[in-house]
Design an enzyme around this catalytic site. Structure first.
Site, PDB file in Angstrom:
ATOM      1  CG  ASN A  24     -36.140 -33.080   1.949  1.00 15.02           C
ATOM      2  OD1 ASN A  24     -35.392 -32.632   0.991  1.00 15.02           O
ATOM      3  ND2 ASN A  24     -37.362 -32.374   3.231  1.00 15.02           N
ATOM      4  CG  ASP A  81     -32.939 -33.411   6.646  1.00 16.23           C
ATOM      5  OD1 ASP A  81     -32.495 -33.499   7.640  1.00 16.23           O
ATOM      6  OD2 ASP A  81     -33.929 -32.342   5.922  1.00 16.23           O
ATOM      7  CG  HIS A 120     -29.699 -29.204   6.566  1.00 19.14           C
ATOM      8  ND1 HIS A 120     -30.015 -29.890   7.251  1.00 19.14           N
ATOM      9  CD2 HIS A 120     -30.715 -29.247   6.035  1.00 19.14           C
ATOM     10  CE1 HIS A 120     -31.337 -30.185   7.822  1.00 19.14           C
ATOM     11  NE2 HIS A 120     -31.957 -30.165   6.559  1.00 19.14           N
ATOM     12  CG  ASP A 160     -33.251 -27.729   8.399  1.00 18.00           C
ATOM     13  OD1 ASP A 160     -33.466 -27.781   7.354  1.00 18.00           O
ATOM     14  OD2 ASP A 160     -33.800 -27.553   8.852  1.00 18.00           O
ATOM     15  CG  HIS A 171     -42.259 -24.514   2.791  1.00 25.73           C
ATOM     16  ND1 HIS A 171     -42.361 -26.194   2.576  1.00 25.73           N
ATOM     17  CD2 HIS A 171     -41.452 -24.698   4.139  1.00 25.73           C
ATOM     18  CE1 HIS A 171     -41.765 -26.895   2.758  1.00 25.73           C
ATOM     19  NE2 HIS A 171     -41.256 -26.691   3.684  1.00 25.73           N
ATOM     20  NE  ARG A 206     -38.334 -27.214  -0.119  1.00 26.54           N
ATOM     21  CZ  ARG A 206     -38.443 -27.869   0.829  1.00 26.54           C
ATOM     22  NH1 ARG A 206     -38.010 -28.880   0.888  1.00 26.54           N
ATOM     23  NH2 ARG A 206     -38.572 -26.805   1.823  1.00 26.54           N
ATOM     24  CG  HIS A 235     -34.435 -29.457   2.105  1.00 22.66           C
ATOM     25  ND1 HIS A 235     -34.930 -30.262   2.449  1.00 22.66           N
ATOM     26  CD2 HIS A 235     -34.162 -28.507   3.980  1.00 22.66           C
ATOM     27  CE1 HIS A 235     -34.767 -30.304   3.124  1.00 22.66           C
ATOM     28  NE2 HIS A 235     -34.594 -29.358   4.207  1.00 22.66           N
ATOM     29  CG  HIS A 292     -35.234 -35.715  10.268  1.00 21.35           C
ATOM     30  ND1 HIS A 292     -35.049 -34.399   9.891  1.00 21.35           N
ATOM     31  CD2 HIS A 292     -35.704 -36.498  10.443  1.00 21.35           C
ATOM     32  CE1 HIS A 292     -36.707 -33.796  10.039  1.00 21.35           C
ATOM     33  NE2 HIS A 292     -36.500 -35.022  10.827  1.00 21.35           N
ATOM     34  N   GLY A 339     -40.678 -25.376   8.147  1.00 22.22           N
ATOM     35  CA  GLY A 339     -39.399 -24.271   7.705  1.00 22.22           C
ATOM     36  C   GLY A 339     -39.025 -23.799   7.251  1.00 22.22           C
TER      37      GLY A 339
HETATM   38  O1  DOR Z   1     -38.546 -27.183   8.776  1.00 23.47           O
HETATM   39  C1  DOR Z   1     -38.188 -28.271   8.341  1.00 23.47           C
HETATM   40  N1  DOR Z   1     -38.121 -28.185   7.081  1.00 23.47           N
HETATM   41  N2  DOR Z   1     -37.444 -29.166   8.615  1.00 23.47           N
HETATM   42  C2  DOR Z   1     -36.671 -30.936   7.835  1.00 23.47           C
HETATM   43  O2  DOR Z   1     -36.461 -31.902   8.141  1.00 23.47           O
HETATM   44  C3  DOR Z   1     -37.789 -30.647   6.138  1.00 23.47           C
HETATM   45  C4  DOR Z   1     -37.391 -28.953   5.986  1.00 23.47           C
HETATM   46  C5  DOR Z   1     -38.432 -29.296   4.786  1.00 23.47           C
HETATM   47  O3  DOR Z   1     -38.433 -29.561   3.572  1.00 23.47           O
HETATM   48  O4  DOR Z   1     -39.103 -27.967   4.411  1.00 23.47           O
END
Ligand code: DOR
Length: 434
Positions: A102, A160, A68, A315, A319, A72, A70, A187, A334
């Site tokens: 996503n 997700d 899991h 996860d 950001h 980006r 991300h 999710h 996140g």
């Molecule tokens: O905290 C999170 N950030 N939970 C999620 O399900 C998505 C993720 C994100 O894409 O930033």
């Protein structure tokens, strides 16, 4: 070729835990035994040269697999890209990562799945497997072409970041995914119950005057998806479980023989909603699902220890600093996790005797490999040489310069953590060392 001597090998797939010598070359594990001799090494290496490491005092683990993350890319390279995310992964001990869809655009087409696969290979650090969306545009209305996307390299399907709100859509997804070997990753979030909340709904959210997300927004979906998996015979994986009610439902579902696995994130095992109260404007603790109560945290630990929760997963959700310095209400959810997750779990749960090291590796390497049918997750002879030499004493100060990830949004910023990989190999190539 590398001859790693006297390492404390932990490989639950073979039931091994003890001091061994390991020889790696040609991208594979060539030998694993006690007291490997030079003659044996020569026999394996032929004319090829080898390097020797005395690894006494260090662990040797199969590379961790994070199901899991991300990354980006494409679209939000200001938050992270495949190169920076890959670097963060290997620094954190992850030799394989699954990248969530996503992105912008959403990974719902063959060309986009292929793009992530190819970029991952081009960067050439961690092995990257994309997860494709369940529904086109993650809009919850129309299924993606699952068979085509699995053939293009998708390791699973997930919307997700958003739950699939309509039960019938999830039922269809579980049915159609049976044509592939991929799990459907849920999710679990009922948006009507979550009601645009920003933290766990309870005493702390009331005290702070922040809109709360009740545990039921997760557990109602956990119950629904377990029932749908039972009815359809589909393969279900539940992402980022945070609530005690969910753990109980998964435990019961497994008892009934439902094909369900579940993951838990380090932050849900280490923190509670009190952390939000302790750190006003502490948006680095703002995550979805939210940090819940001590009772939930204890239930998650119990679930991990008894196998109800099969895997650990970061996860990793990077950001920008600008986004995360918004007021708590407006900041995105996140935590950037790839580079701190292993050390944090090591320091807080393994060295304290709560989590046995064998279970740590089972949950972060063997089980993910088995569930997502990925090569690795073991140091068996012939397995890919994806492995990490782990120094349990090494400490690092986590600051913005230390992090290779573009996401500096971690609650560990400014803290010193203990337990880091000192060398990381992917298919026999040394990709990280300290
Ligand atoms: O905290 C999170 N950030 N939970 C999620 O399900 C998505 C993720 C994100 O894409 O930033």
């Amino acid at each position: 070729m590398w001859w790693i001597k006297n390492a404390q090998v932990v490989d639950p797939a073979q039931g091994l835990s003890g001091s061994y010598d390991v020889l790696i070359g040609e991208g594979k594990v060539l030998q694993l035994k006690k007291g490997l001799t030079e003659a044996e090494v020569k026999g394996e290496c032929g004319e090829a040269e080898w390097q020797e490491i005395d690894a006494a005092g260090n662990y040797l683990f199969p590379g961790l697999i994070d199901v899991h993350t991300h990354l980006r890319e494409p679209g939000r390279e200001d938050k992270e890209d495949i190169a920076s995310g890959s670097r963060a992964a290997v620094r954190g001990g992850f030799t394989t990562i699954l990248a969530m869809p996503n992105t912008t655009p959403i990974l719902d087409q063959k060309a986009l799945v292929e793009y992530v696969v190819n970029q991952g290979k081009k960067v050439g650090l961690a092995k990257i497997h994309p997860i494709a969306a369940i529904t086109k545009g993650q809009a919850g209305k129309e299924l993606v072409e699952m068979v085509e996307l699995a053939a293009a390299g998708a390791a699973g399907f997930s919307d997700d970041g958003r739950g699939v709100q309509q039960g019938e859509m999830m039922r269809l997804a579980l049915e159609y995914a049976k044509l592939t070997s991929c799990p459907v990753i849920s999710h679990c979030e009922d948006e009507s119950l979550a009601h645009k909340g920003v933290m766990h709904r309870g005493i702390v959210s009331t005290r702070l005057g922040l809109r709360g997300i009740p545990s039921s927004s997760e557990s109602v979906m956990v119950a629904r998806d377990i029932l749908l998996a039972e009815e359809s015979g589909g393969k279900l994986h539940l992402a980022h479980i945070s609530a005690k009610e969910s753990v109980a439902l998964i435990r019961e579902g497994k008892k009934r023989g439902v094909d369900v696995t579940a993951e838990v994130n380090p932050h849900h095992l280490l923190f509670t909603d009190e952390a939000v109260a302790r750190t006003p404007y502490g948006t680095s603790y703002k995550v979805n699902p939210p940090l819940r109560t001590e009772e939930d945290r204890q239930a998650l630990l119990e679930g991990l220890l008894d196998g109800t929760l099969d895997m650990l997963a970061t996860d990793h959700a990077p950001h920008t600093w600008e986004e995360k310095t918004n007021p708590f209400d407006e900041a995105p959810f996140g935590i950037s996790g790839l580079e701190t997750a292993l050390a944090a779990v090591w320091q807080e749960l393994v060295t304290t005797g709560i989590l046995p090291v064998e279970l740590l590796i089972k949950a972060w390497s063997m089980n993910p490999a088995q569930r997502f049918q990925l090569p690795g997750g073991t140091l068996k002879v012939g397995a890919p040489a994806d492995l990490i030499l782990f120094d349990p004493e090494h400490t690092e100060l986590i600051d913005t310069e230390y992090l290779a990830s573009k996401g500096k949004n971690t609650p560990f910023l400014g803290q010193r953590l203990q337990g880091f990989p000192s060398k990381v190999w992917v298919e026999g190539r040394l990709v990280h060392e300290i």
